[in-house]
Write an enzyme that holds these catalytic residues in place. Structure first.
Site, PDB file in Angstrom:
ATOM      1  N   PRO A 130       0.793  -1.225   0.000  1.00 12.64           N
ATOM      2  CA  PRO A 130       0.000   0.000   0.000  1.00 12.64           C
ATOM      3  C   PRO A 130       0.831   1.283   0.000  1.00 12.64           C
ATOM      4  CG  PRO A 130      -0.104  -1.086   2.125  1.00 12.64           C
ATOM      5  CD  PRO A 130       0.551  -2.048   1.175  1.00 12.64           C
ATOM      6  N   ASN A 131       0.340   2.242  -0.728  1.00 13.10           N
ATOM      7  CA  ASN A 131       0.904   3.596  -0.837  1.00 13.10           C
ATOM      8  C   ASN A 131       2.190   3.671  -1.656  1.00 13.10           C
ATOM      9  OD1 ASN A 131      -1.116   4.965   0.748  1.00 13.10           O
ATOM     10  ND2 ASN A 131      -0.260   3.868   2.513  1.00 13.10           N
ATOM     11  N   ARG A 175       4.503  11.166  -2.305  1.00 16.98           N
ATOM     12  CA  ARG A 175       4.448  11.195  -0.837  1.00 16.98           C
ATOM     13  C   ARG A 175       5.840  11.417  -0.241  1.00 16.98           C
ATOM     14  NH1 ARG A 175       5.072   4.857   0.882  1.00 16.98           N
ATOM     15  NH2 ARG A 175       3.935   5.340   2.774  1.00 16.98           N
ATOM     16  N   TYR A 202      11.138   8.916   0.839  1.00 13.96           N
ATOM     17  CA  TYR A 202      11.020   7.874  -0.193  1.00 13.96           C
ATOM     18  C   TYR A 202      11.611   8.256  -1.554  1.00 13.96           C
ATOM     19  CZ  TYR A 202       7.820   5.949   3.270  1.00 13.96           C
ATOM     20  OH  TYR A 202       7.284   5.457   4.419  1.00 13.96           O
ATOM     21  N   ASN A 243       7.793  -5.502  -0.863  1.00 15.51           N
ATOM     22  CA  ASN A 243       7.777  -4.367   0.050  1.00 15.51           C
ATOM     23  C   ASN A 243       6.335  -4.270   0.527  1.00 15.51           C
ATOM     24  OD1 ASN A 243       7.650  -1.956   1.379  1.00 15.51           O
ATOM     25  ND2 ASN A 243       8.816  -0.798  -0.162  1.00 15.51           N
ATOM     26  N   ALA A 249       3.154  -0.475   4.936  1.00 18.11           N
ATOM     27  CA  ALA A 249       2.813  -0.455   6.360  1.00 18.11           C
ATOM     28  C   ALA A 249       2.318  -1.827   6.859  1.00 18.11           C
ATOM     29  CB  ALA A 249       1.755   0.609   6.625  1.00 18.11           C
ATOM     30  N   HIS A 291       4.277  -4.085   9.378  1.00 14.75           N
ATOM     31  CA  HIS A 291       4.347  -3.944  10.833  1.00 14.75           C
ATOM     32  C   HIS A 291       3.218  -4.645  11.577  1.00 14.75           C
ATOM     33  CE1 HIS A 291       7.315  -1.177   9.410  1.00 14.75           C
ATOM     34  NE2 HIS A 291       6.398  -0.401   8.838  1.00 14.75           N
ATOM     35  N   ASP A 314       1.603 -15.042   6.978  1.00 10.30           N
ATOM     36  CA  ASP A 314       1.200 -16.446   6.761  1.00 10.30           C
ATOM     37  C   ASP A 314       1.278 -16.825   5.280  1.00 10.30           C
ATOM     38  OD1 ASP A 314       0.794 -16.870   9.408  1.00 10.30           O
ATOM     39  OD2 ASP A 314      -1.408 -16.828   9.342  1.00 10.30           O
ATOM     40  N   GLU A 360      12.400  -9.270   1.813  1.00 10.66           N
ATOM     41  CA  GLU A 360      11.631  -8.062   2.123  1.00 10.66           C
ATOM     42  C   GLU A 360      12.480  -6.825   1.841  1.00 10.66           C
ATOM     43  OE1 GLU A 360       9.309  -8.181   5.782  1.00 10.66           O
ATOM     44  OE2 GLU A 360      10.153  -6.237   6.340  1.00 10.66           O
ATOM     45  N   HIS A 400      12.534  -2.405   1.953  1.00  8.65           N
ATOM     46  CA  HIS A 400      11.946  -1.099   2.295  1.00  8.65           C
ATOM     47  C   HIS A 400      12.826  -0.017   1.723  1.00  8.65           C
ATOM     48  CE1 HIS A 400       9.078  -2.995   4.882  1.00  8.65           C
ATOM     49  NE2 HIS A 400      10.073  -3.730   5.365  1.00  8.65           N
ATOM     50  N   LEU A 401      12.195   0.970   1.124  1.00  4.90           N
ATOM     51  CA  LEU A 401      12.968   2.084   0.570  1.00  4.90           C
ATOM     52  C   LEU A 401      13.707   2.798   1.693  1.00  4.90           C
ATOM     53  CD1 LEU A 401      10.167   3.459  -1.782  1.00  4.90           C
ATOM     54  CD2 LEU A 401      12.307   2.402  -2.533  1.00  4.90           C
ATOM     55  N   SER A 402      13.006   3.037   2.789  1.00  8.66           N
ATOM     56  CA  SER A 402      13.609   3.768   3.913  1.00  8.66           C
ATOM     57  C   SER A 402      14.212   2.790   4.916  1.00  8.66           C
ATOM     58  CB  SER A 402      12.525   4.599   4.608  1.00  8.66           C
ATOM     59  OG  SER A 402      11.540   3.734   5.153  1.00  8.66           O
ATOM     60  N   ARG A 438      13.299   5.081  12.028  1.00  3.29           N
ATOM     61  CA  ARG A 438      12.055   5.855  11.974  1.00  3.29           C
ATOM     62  C   ARG A 438      11.182   5.581  13.205  1.00  3.29           C
ATOM     63  NH1 ARG A 438       9.364   5.073   6.433  1.00  3.29           N
ATOM     64  NH2 ARG A 438       8.199   6.897   7.186  1.00  3.29           N
ATOM     65  N   ARG A 472       7.565   1.262  13.383  1.00  4.17           N
ATOM     66  CA  ARG A 472       8.128   0.711  12.128  1.00  4.17           C
ATOM     67  C   ARG A 472       9.330  -0.204  12.390  1.00  4.17           C
ATOM     68  NH1 ARG A 472       5.592   3.957   8.108  1.00  4.17           N
ATOM     69  NH2 ARG A 472       5.164   6.017   8.960  1.00  4.17           N
TER      70      ARG A 472
HETATM   71  C1  DQA Z   1       8.123   1.320   3.584  1.00  3.17           C
HETATM   72  C2  DQA Z   1       8.283   1.536   5.082  1.00  3.17           C
HETATM   73  C3  DQA Z   1       6.961   1.357   5.787  1.00  3.17           C
HETATM   74  O1  DQA Z   1       7.126   1.600   7.184  1.00  3.17           O
HETATM   75  C4  DQA Z   1       5.952   2.337   5.257  1.00  3.17           C
HETATM   76  O2  DQA Z   1       4.689   2.138   5.859  1.00  3.17           O
HETATM   77  C5  DQA Z   1       5.838   2.310   3.773  1.00  3.17           C
HETATM   78  C6  DQA Z   1       7.046   2.183   2.998  1.00  3.17           C
HETATM   79  C7  DQA Z   1       9.451   1.622   2.826  1.00  3.17           C
HETATM   80  O3  DQA Z   1       9.549   1.212   1.677  1.00  3.17           O
HETATM   81  O4  DQA Z   1      10.320   2.278   3.352  1.00  3.17           O
HETATM   82  O5  DQA Z   1       4.765   2.458   3.218  1.00  3.17           O
HETATM   83  O6  DQA Z   1       7.815  -0.023   3.366  1.00  3.17           O
END
Ligand code: DQA
Length: 318
Positions: free
Chosen positions: A183-184, A191, A196, A248, A251, A254, A261, A272, A274-276, A281, A285
């Site tokens: 998501p997002n 954003r 990011y 990725n 959110a 978390h 599962d 896995e 994550h960009l950040s 953070r 997270r």
């Molecule tokens: C994220 C880190 C997550 O905590 C956050 O909710 C995201 C992006 C990252 O790519 O850094 O949506 O997965």
């Protein structure tokens, strides 16, 4: 096996690169090239004579030019000279459009094949068995380093080894990788740019596809803002027999036990991303409920994290 790619045979002198090269080229309907023979024909001189009259440096230079030429070709079975792996440039050229197949042999086997062969300049004037062992010690780590595939040729018949080689090549179909963005992530570039980055998800996906190709992967990409859709896509990976997953989960990382599962269920190596750097953070997270069922986690490297994750998968597949 992608027919367009060259098959490049590497291995110690006398391990059978020419013998097996000819056999597999016939079986696969591909053209056969022997780099030593090619150079001999071009120079109208045997390798031993080139070494004796013009020196090893001259020969290596011819070899280097030929590797460059071959890197632009396709659909060939290439038997290389035993010392080709001493040049990283040659190996880079040959692997551009080639699968590197190492024919591994024990020193006694090599000795039997070359003991009476006068066309091996590197062995002339030496105790042959000793020299073979010395050169092998020096070159084996290089053969191993460059090999995409290894087939052992000692202690077996030519017929059986040919079948083993064909079987190994057949198993080397392009690996399928699925990259899933949660998501997002479709809002990347819009954003929180300081966290990011400014590139869009399309930019990132193009980068993933280009680099994935270089790693020899067929990459499919999926993005969804819905937990169930991500789970459905993970399950599709199972049915499609995907070789590796890069995810990725945004959110959901978390708190989604359902995605955790699903990752655990599909039994596909998953990494896995994550960009950040989630550990720098907000407290919430710091915890990933999905990472424990993944092979590993890559975070804080921006879009490079996806490439690092694919590279890690590639290393697992070797
Ligand atoms: C994220 C880190 C997550 O905590 C956050 O909710 C995201 C992006 C990252 O790519 O850094 O949506 O997965």
């Amino acid at each position: 096996m992608n027919k367009e790619k060259n098959i490049v045979l590497i291995g110690f002198m006398g391990c059978g690169k020419t013998t097996f090269g000819k056999r597999i080229s016939k079986r696969l309907g591909m053209e056969f090239v022997d780099t030593d023979r090619y150079i001999e024909l071009k120079e109208k001189m045997s390798i031993s004579d080139i070494f004796a009259s013009k020196g090893e440096g001259y020969f290596r230079n011819l070899e280097k030019n030929l590797c460059k030429e071959l890197s632009n070709s396709s659909g060939k079975v290439i038997a290389t000279g035993g010392g080709i792996i001493k040049s990283p440039d040659n190996m880079r050229e040959l692997s551009k459009n080639g699968v590197i197949l190492y024919l591994r042999a024990v020193p006694e086997h090599i000795y039997r094949n070359v003991a009476n062969d006068k066309s091996r300049p590197l062995l002339e004037g030496h105790d042959k068995m000793r020299r073979i062992s010395e050169l092998m010690r020096e070159r084996t780590p290089l053969y191993e380093k460059y090999a995409d595939l290894t087939v052992s040729v000692s202690g077996d018949t030519v017929k059986n080894v040919t079948e083993k080689i064909l079987y190994a090549l057949e198993g080397r179909k392009m690996k399928k990788i699925c990259v899933i963005h949660g998501p997002n992530l479709n809002f990347t570039g819009i954003r929180e740019k300081a966290i990011y980055g400014t590139g869009t998800l399309d930019d990132i996906n193009k980068y993933i596809i280009d680099e994935g190709k270089k790693l020899g992967f067929e990459v499919e990409i999926f993005q969804s803002n819905f937990e169930g859709a991500i789970i459905d896509r993970l399950q599709k990976c199972y049915f499609d027999k995907v070789d590796g997953v890069v995810i990725n989960p945004g959110a959901y990382t978390h708190y989604s036990y359902a995605i955790r599962d699903a990752i655990a269920s599909i039994q596909i190596p998953t990494i896995e991303v994550h960009l950040s750097n989630i550990h720098q953070r907000d407290e919430f997270r710091h915890k990933s409920v999905t990472a424990p069922v993944c092979v590993g986690q890559m975070c804080g490297f921006g879009p490079d994290g996806y490439i690092l994750a694919m590279t890690a998968l590639k290393m697992r597949f070797k």
